[in-house]
Design a protein around this motif. Structure first.
Motif, PDB file in Angstrom:
ATOM      1  N   ARG A  68       0.834  -1.211   0.000  1.00  0.00           N
ATOM      2  CA  ARG A  68       0.000   0.000   0.000  1.00  0.00           C
ATOM      3  C   ARG A  68       0.867   1.258   0.000  1.00  0.00           C
ATOM      4  O   ARG A  68       0.590   2.216  -0.722  1.00  0.00           O
ATOM      5  CB  ARG A  68      -0.921  -0.013   1.219  1.00  0.00           C
ATOM      6  N   GLU A  71       2.348   1.484  -3.582  1.00  0.00           N
ATOM      7  CA  GLU A  71       1.341   1.734  -4.624  1.00  0.00           C
ATOM      8  C   GLU A  71       0.656   3.089  -4.483  1.00  0.00           C
ATOM      9  O   GLU A  71       0.359   3.742  -5.477  1.00  0.00           O
ATOM     10  CB  GLU A  71       0.287   0.620  -4.609  1.00  0.00           C
ATOM     11  N   GLU A  72       0.387   3.509  -3.254  1.00  0.00           N
ATOM     12  CA  GLU A  72      -0.327   4.762  -3.035  1.00  0.00           C
ATOM     13  C   GLU A  72       0.613   5.941  -2.823  1.00  0.00           C
ATOM     14  O   GLU A  72       0.171   7.043  -2.507  1.00  0.00           O
ATOM     15  CB  GLU A  72      -1.272   4.621  -1.833  1.00  0.00           C
TER      16      GLU A  72
END
Length: 110
Positions: A68, A71-72
């Motif tokens: 996360r 990816e973010e």
């Protein structure tokens, strides 16, 4: 009030976050937090763990969080207590202390 032993997770990487160039490294932040919280909560046990976001994690929740962060494009170091993000990029001691107090920890007044 008896406090629940909490684990503070500090997610980071050896290379400094692109948006955090003038800030301490993730590892330095982890070491600073460990020392500061030990002084702030003497005799009150807690666990603090450093997790490299570019290393494969055996724990599925940790692996999910590392993915996360990547990816973010979340800022790291990222500090997690329970499932709550309490610091990102340049974590603030005051916010982390406040979250620990929610778990029953008693901060030593300065």
């Amino acid at each position: 009030m008896e406090n629940k032993l909490i684990e503070i997770q500090v997610y980071g990487a050896e290379r400094i976050c692109a948006s955090c160039v003038n800030l301490p490294s993730s590892k330095d932040t982890y070491e600073w937090l460990e020392a500061a919280l030990s002084r702030k909560f003497p005799g009150q046990p807690f666990a603090i763990t450093y997790i490299d976001i570019y290393q494969q994690q055996e724990n599925p929740k940790r692996q999910e969080m590392t993915e996360r962060i990547i990816e973010e494009d979340l800022f790291y170091p990222l500090v997690l207590i329970g499932d709550e993000i309490v610091g990102e990029g340049n974590p603030r001691l005051k916010a982390i202390v406040k979250e620990m107090e929610r778990y029953g920890y008693q901060a030593l007044e300065a």
